[in-house]
Design an enzyme around this catalytic site. Structure first.
Site, PDB file in Angstrom:
ATOM      1  N   ASN A  13       1.079  -1.225   0.003  1.00  0.00           N
ATOM      2  CA  ASN A  13      -0.119  -0.022   0.151  1.00  0.00           C
ATOM      3  C   ASN A  13       1.083   1.234   0.155  1.00  0.00           C
ATOM      4  O   ASN A  13       1.458   1.776   1.097  1.00  0.00           O
ATOM      5  CB  ASN A  13      -0.898   0.028   1.314  1.00  0.00           C
ATOM      6  CG  ASN A  13      -1.896   1.076   1.371  1.00  0.00           C
ATOM      7  OD1 ASN A  13      -2.671   1.115   2.428  1.00  0.00           O
ATOM      8  ND2 ASN A  13      -2.304   1.748   0.154  1.00  0.00           N
ATOM      9  N   CYS A  76      -5.464   5.760   7.744  1.00  0.00           N
ATOM     10  CA  CYS A  76      -4.733   4.957   6.877  1.00  0.00           C
ATOM     11  C   CYS A  76      -3.878   4.276   7.722  1.00  0.00           C
ATOM     12  O   CYS A  76      -2.912   4.616   8.146  1.00  0.00           O
ATOM     13  CB  CYS A  76      -4.034   5.676   5.630  1.00  0.00           C
ATOM     14  SG  CYS A  76      -3.029   4.349   4.723  1.00  0.00           S
ATOM     15  N   GLY A  77      -4.378   2.949   7.881  1.00  0.00           N
ATOM     16  CA  GLY A  77      -3.610   1.963   8.904  1.00  0.00           C
ATOM     17  C   GLY A  77      -2.058   1.647   8.370  1.00  0.00           C
ATOM     18  O   GLY A  77      -1.027   1.744   8.931  1.00  0.00           O
ATOM     19  N   ASN A  78      -1.916   1.363   7.057  1.00  0.00           N
ATOM     20  CA  ASN A  78      -0.542   1.068   6.582  1.00  0.00           C
ATOM     21  C   ASN A  78       0.290   2.517   6.254  1.00  0.00           C
ATOM     22  O   ASN A  78       1.437   2.322   6.671  1.00  0.00           O
ATOM     23  CB  ASN A  78      -0.828   0.455   5.200  1.00  0.00           C
ATOM     24  CG  ASN A  78      -1.264  -0.808   5.097  1.00  0.00           C
ATOM     25  OD1 ASN A  78      -0.881  -1.715   5.869  1.00  0.00           O
ATOM     26  ND2 ASN A  78      -2.218  -1.351   4.456  1.00  0.00           N
ATOM     27  N   ASN A 164     -12.855   5.427   9.434  1.00  0.00           N
ATOM     28  CA  ASN A 164     -13.511   5.462   8.231  1.00  0.00           C
ATOM     29  C   ASN A 164     -14.167   4.343   7.868  1.00  0.00           C
ATOM     30  O   ASN A 164     -14.334   3.292   8.465  1.00  0.00           O
ATOM     31  CB  ASN A 164     -12.272   5.611   7.030  1.00  0.00           C
ATOM     32  CG  ASN A 164     -11.326   4.708   6.983  1.00  0.00           C
ATOM     33  OD1 ASN A 164     -11.394   3.681   7.893  1.00  0.00           O
ATOM     34  ND2 ASN A 164     -10.300   4.819   6.469  1.00  0.00           N
ATOM     35  N   HIS A 166     -16.247   0.991   6.150  1.00  0.00           N
ATOM     36  CA  HIS A 166     -16.029  -0.329   5.373  1.00  0.00           C
ATOM     37  C   HIS A 166     -17.192  -1.276   5.520  1.00  0.00           C
ATOM     38  O   HIS A 166     -17.998  -1.037   6.169  1.00  0.00           O
ATOM     39  CB  HIS A 166     -14.870  -0.975   6.130  1.00  0.00           C
ATOM     40  CG  HIS A 166     -13.580  -0.098   6.071  1.00  0.00           C
ATOM     41  ND1 HIS A 166     -12.538  -0.434   5.207  1.00  0.00           N
ATOM     42  CD2 HIS A 166     -12.939   0.808   7.291  1.00  0.00           C
ATOM     43  CE1 HIS A 166     -11.501   0.539   5.570  1.00  0.00           C
ATOM     44  NE2 HIS A 166     -11.834   0.961   6.636  1.00  0.00           N
ATOM     45  N   GLU A 215     -10.486   0.552  -2.487  1.00  0.00           N
ATOM     46  CA  GLU A 215     -10.500   1.495  -1.540  1.00  0.00           C
ATOM     47  C   GLU A 215     -11.281   2.695  -2.174  1.00  0.00           C
ATOM     48  O   GLU A 215     -10.996   3.145  -3.482  1.00  0.00           O
ATOM     49  CB  GLU A 215      -9.131   2.016  -1.316  1.00  0.00           C
ATOM     50  CG  GLU A 215      -8.499   0.919  -0.103  1.00  0.00           C
ATOM     51  CD  GLU A 215      -7.228   1.721   0.547  1.00  0.00           C
ATOM     52  OE1 GLU A 215      -7.419   2.759   1.101  1.00  0.00           O
ATOM     53  OE2 GLU A 215      -6.142   1.114   0.542  1.00  0.00           O
ATOM     54  N   ARG A 216     -12.299   3.424  -1.698  1.00  0.00           N
ATOM     55  CA  ARG A 216     -12.655   4.799  -2.449  1.00  0.00           C
ATOM     56  C   ARG A 216     -11.572   5.706  -2.530  1.00  0.00           C
ATOM     57  O   ARG A 216     -10.712   5.740  -1.808  1.00  0.00           O
ATOM     58  CB  ARG A 216     -13.565   5.385  -1.255  1.00  0.00           C
ATOM     59  CG  ARG A 216     -13.317   5.821  -0.030  1.00  0.00           C
ATOM     60  CD  ARG A 216     -14.249   6.526   0.717  1.00  0.00           C
ATOM     61  NE  ARG A 216     -13.535   6.933   2.173  1.00  0.00           N
ATOM     62  CZ  ARG A 216     -14.287   7.389   3.117  1.00  0.00           C
ATOM     63  NH1 ARG A 216     -15.570   7.991   2.885  1.00  0.00           N
ATOM     64  NH2 ARG A 216     -13.712   7.843   4.320  1.00  0.00           N
ATOM     65  N   CYS A 224      -4.658  -2.705   2.801  1.00  0.00           N
ATOM     66  CA  CYS A 224      -5.502  -1.524   3.160  1.00  0.00           C
ATOM     67  C   CYS A 224      -5.505  -1.898   4.823  1.00  0.00           C
ATOM     68  O   CYS A 224      -6.303  -2.838   5.407  1.00  0.00           O
ATOM     69  CB  CYS A 224      -6.902  -1.374   2.993  1.00  0.00           C
ATOM     70  SG  CYS A 224      -7.971  -0.170   3.748  1.00  0.00           S
ATOM     71  N   GLY A 227      -8.906  -1.375   6.569  1.00  0.00           N
ATOM     72  CA  GLY A 227      -9.888  -2.066   5.994  1.00  0.00           C
ATOM     73  C   GLY A 227      -9.639  -3.767   6.466  1.00  0.00           C
ATOM     74  O   GLY A 227     -10.480  -4.450   6.865  1.00  0.00           O
TER      75      GLY A 227
END
Length: 282
Positions: A13, A76-78, A164, A166, A215-216, A224, A227
Site C-alpha cells: 500500500n 490509513c493504517g498502513n 473511516n 468499510h 478503496e474509495r 488496506c 480495511g
C-alpha cells in the site's frame, strides 16, 4: 518548483510522503495528489501522505492523507505505520522514542515499535452502527449480516467504522472476483453518502483470512490497514474469528496481524518499507 519526497509502502500500500511540518500543506494538494500518484506517468502511488506538525499536546506529528483521486481520507493504517517509521529515521527526537503518537482526522493514534521496521498501532474502537459510517436506508444497526443489492446481486454485508467506513463481505473464492466491476458499485452505493471502502474476505481457518480491498478514491490496492481491521472486526461480529487472538490476514502485498480486544478495541501489527527518496519538479 522542486519537491522532496519519500516513497514508502506497508504491504505494498504505497504512498508518496511529504515533510510538511514547517511548510504546511502544499498549495493545490488535491491536484498534486492526482498528478504525482499517476502510475507510469509520475512517481506513482495510492496517494500522498503529508507529515504535518502535531495538533494535540504530546503528539509527534499529524498525518494527512490524500488519495490518488485527490480526495482526503481520515485514516490509513498502513500509512500511519510508515509515518512512524519516517519519524524514527528522520526526526532526532523520535529516533529512540517509543511509543509515538500521531494525530489523524479520526483522532490520535499510538504506535509501538516492534523492531525491523514493524509497528503495532492502537487503532481505537470499531462500530457497526449506521450513524458512525455513515449509512442510510439501512436502519440504525448494528449492520451485521445485512442484505445489500449491488450490481444486480444480493450481498450479505457487515458494515464497520474504524474511523473511516468499510463494507465487508465473506466470499468463497476471493481471487475469482472481478473487483474492477463490482468495486465501484459498492464504493458509490446510494446507502453510503460519503462513499465506502469495500473488503472481500475468504476464511482459511478461524485465525487466518485472505482479503482483497477496493478503496474509495484509489480503487483496488494491495493492502488496506483500516480495511483489514474492519474485516477482522466483522468476522468477530459474525462469530467466525475469536476475539482476543491474533488473526493473520493475507493481502496481495503481505500480511497484517489484527487483534480485537475488550470493548471493540483494535490493534494492528505490520511492516513498513522505504522504497526511495528523491526530488521531483512540480
Amino acid at each position: 518548483m522542486k519537491l522532496s519526497f519519500t516513497k514508502m509502502h506497508g504491504c505494498a500500500n504505497d504512498y508518496i510522503y511529504l515533510d510538511c511540518r514547517t511548510t504546511g500543506l502544499p498549495q493545490n494538494i488535491e491536484a498534486l495528489a492526482r498528478k504525482l500518484s499517476a502510475r507510469r506517468f509520475s512517481i506513482g502511488g495510492d496517494g500522498i501522505i503529508c507529515i504535518c506538525a502535531p495538533q494535540t499536546p504530546g503528539a509527534d506529528a499529524t498525518m494527512r492523507i490524500f488519495n490518488a483521486d485527490g480526495s482526503e481520507g481520515k485514516m490509513c493504517g498502513n500509512g500511519i505505520r510508515c509515518v512512524a517509521q519516517w519519524l524514527r529515521e528522520h526526526e532526532a527526537s523520535c529516533a529512540a522514542k517509543d511509543p509515538l503518537t500521531i494525530d489523524t482526522l479520526s483522532g490520535p493514534k499510538v504506535l509501538r515499535y516492534q523492531g525491523g521496521g514493524s509497528w503495532q498501532v492502537d487503532m481505537g474502537r470499531y462500530s457497526a452502527m449506521a450513524a458512525d459510517l455513515p449509512a442510510v436506508n439501512m436502519g440504525p444497526g448494528p449492520l451485521v449480516r445485512y442484505p445489500l443489492a449491488v450490481a444486480d446481486h444480493s450481498w450479505e454485508v457487515t458494515c464497520i467504522s474504524v474511523g473511516n467506513p468499510h463494507c465487508v463481505t465473506v466470499v468463497e473464492d476471493v481471487d475469482a472476483l472481478d473487483l474492477e466491476k463490482i468495486g465501484p458499485a459498492f464504493e458509490k452505493h446510494e446507502n453510503f453518502p460519503e462513499q465506502i471502502n469495500t473488503e472481500f474476505v475468504q476464511q482459511l481457518d478461524p485465525t487466518h483470512l485472505k482479503m482483497r480491498v477496493w478503496e474509495r478514491g484509489s480503487g483496488e490496492t494491495w493492502a488496506c490497514g483500516t480495511g483489514t481491521c474492519a474485516t477482522v472486526a466483522a468476522m468477530t461480529e459474525l462469530g467466525l474469528c475469536p476475539a482476543g487472538q491474533d488473526i493473520h490476514v493475507a493481502l496481495r502485498g503481505g500480511e497484517l496481524i489484527i487483534k480485537i480486544g475488550p470493548d471493540h478495541e483494535v490493534t494492528m501489527t505490520g511492516p513498513t518499507q522505504t522504497v526511495c527518496e528523491g526530488v521531483t519538479e512540480v
